[in-house]
Design an enzyme around this catalytic site. Structure first.
Site, PDB file in Angstrom:
ATOM      1  N   HIS A   1      21.780 -25.388  -0.640  1.00 20.85           N
ATOM      2  CA  HIS A   1      20.616 -25.377  -1.542  1.00 20.85           C
ATOM      3  C   HIS A   1      20.699 -24.255  -2.573  1.00 20.85           C
ATOM      4  O   HIS A   1      21.184 -23.165  -2.306  1.00 20.85           O
ATOM      5  CB  HIS A   1      19.324 -25.240  -0.731  1.00 20.85           C
ATOM      6  CG  HIS A   1      19.267 -23.993   0.110  1.00 20.85           C
ATOM      7  ND1 HIS A   1      18.839 -22.775  -0.372  1.00 20.85           N
ATOM      8  CD2 HIS A   1      19.593 -23.781   1.407  1.00 20.85           C
ATOM      9  CE1 HIS A   1      18.879 -21.876   0.591  1.00 20.85           C
ATOM     10  NE2 HIS A   1      19.343 -22.452   1.679  1.00 20.85           N
ATOM     11  N   ASP A   2      20.233 -24.563  -3.781  1.00 21.33           N
ATOM     12  CA  ASP A   2      20.076 -23.592  -4.867  1.00 21.33           C
ATOM     13  C   ASP A   2      21.385 -23.055  -5.420  1.00 21.33           C
ATOM     14  O   ASP A   2      21.377 -22.073  -6.164  1.00 21.33           O
ATOM     15  CB  ASP A   2      19.171 -22.418  -4.426  1.00 21.33           C
ATOM     16  CG  ASP A   2      17.785 -22.876  -4.005  1.00 21.33           C
ATOM     17  OD1 ASP A   2      16.969 -23.182  -4.893  1.00 21.33           O
ATOM     18  OD2 ASP A   2      17.523 -22.940  -2.783  1.00 21.33           O
TER      19      ASP A   2
ATOM     20  N   GLY B   1      23.614 -20.777   0.669  1.00 23.43           N
ATOM     21  CA  GLY B   1      22.517 -20.933  -0.274  1.00 23.43           C
ATOM     22  C   GLY B   1      22.558 -19.913  -1.395  1.00 23.43           C
ATOM     23  O   GLY B   1      22.952 -18.764  -1.193  1.00 23.43           O
TER      24      GLY B   1
END
Length: 270
Positions: free
Chosen positions: A122-123, A140
């Site tokens: 994520h991200d 992340g």
């Protein structure tokens, strides 16, 4: 060019499919997916969530794009995955959508090659013309610059940045930012040399390579410190863009916690 969907595939009628898209057997395409022209999706692929995929991508068997972030604080908000053009995702890659902690987008650029088992968490923000070999893992909020090569089995810690035109050797553990234009290796990684071969292949001049080599020796062999190294290099001739970029990146890494420049904002994104 017409869209070709295998009889056993499940494609939500709300999904947006470009011209010439092909979807293989047993693949599942969710309602919020947007897939660009001529993208080829092989068998047993899942594209879910708010995922936007550009043109001319090739997604191999078992890949999952747009799944929930592996973050226990995630509240099922409509965050996104945005992928550019001409990327290859080999078997069983995973690309997770973002959390709410930054701009809500996991982003991948153009012309990248992700080998089997690659994980993009994520991200993450991943640039262009990157190769990640089998079982490479990005934690992340990782940043990867353009023209990077990450060899097999590498794990990149959350919030770390991998500088452009760097090479990360196989089975390395990246806990700190990787300086641009360097080869790193080890557990944890340490800078070992300037990525001379990569620089030559991408058209950098002999002068660029020479000044980067001088700076590398001052920073990682003589260990004179960044301020002294910069003073020595800058005093010897024109300030070339590559050397300014190197020092700027090292400055930023030193300003964060644990050698990760992004850790300056990790309190918000923890």
């Amino acid at each position: 060019m017409s869209v070709v969907i295998a009889q056993t595939a499940v494609v939500d009628p709300r999904a947006q499919l470009g011209n010439g898209v092909r979807i293989g057997h047993f693949s599942v395409i969710g309602p919020h997916a947007k897939i660009g022209d001529r993208t080829l999706i092989e068998e047993h692929v899942v594209i879910t969530g708010h995922s936007t995929i550009g043109e001319d991508n090739h997604i191999f068997q078992g890949t999952v794009i747009g799944g929930h972030p592996q973050d226990t604080s995630y509240k099922d908000t409509p965050t996104k995955v945005v992928i550019g053009d001409n990327n290859v995702f080999r078997e069983h890659c995973t690309v997770n959508r973002a959390t709410e902690k930054e701009d809500g987008v996991t982003e991948i650029g153009h012309d990248n090659y992700f080998m089997a088992g690659t994980h993009v968490a994520h991200d993450c923000k991943v640039g262009d013309r990157i190769v990640i070999a089998n079982n490479g893992m990005l934690g992340g909020h990782v940043r990867v610059g353009n023209d990077v090569t990450i060899a097999g089995g590498v794990g990149v810690s959350h919030f770390a940045s991998v500088g452009q035109l760097s090479f990360v050797s196989a089975m390395s553990r990246v806990l700190h930012d990787v300086p641009p234009y360097t080869i790193v290796d080890g557990q944890p990684t340490k800078p070992r040399a300037v990525n001379t071969i990569g620089l030559k292949r991408h058209g950098y001049t002999a002068e660029d390579i020479a000044v980067l080599t001088q700076a590398f020796k001052l920073l990682y062999r003589a260990r004179v410190g960044i301020d002294k190294a910069r003073e020595i290099v800058y005093s010897q001739g024109p300030i070339r863009p590559v050397i300014k970029h190197l020092f700027d990146c090292v400055d930023r890494s030193c300003s964060g916690r644990h050698g990760r420049g992004q850790d300056q904002r990790s309190k918000k994104a923890a």
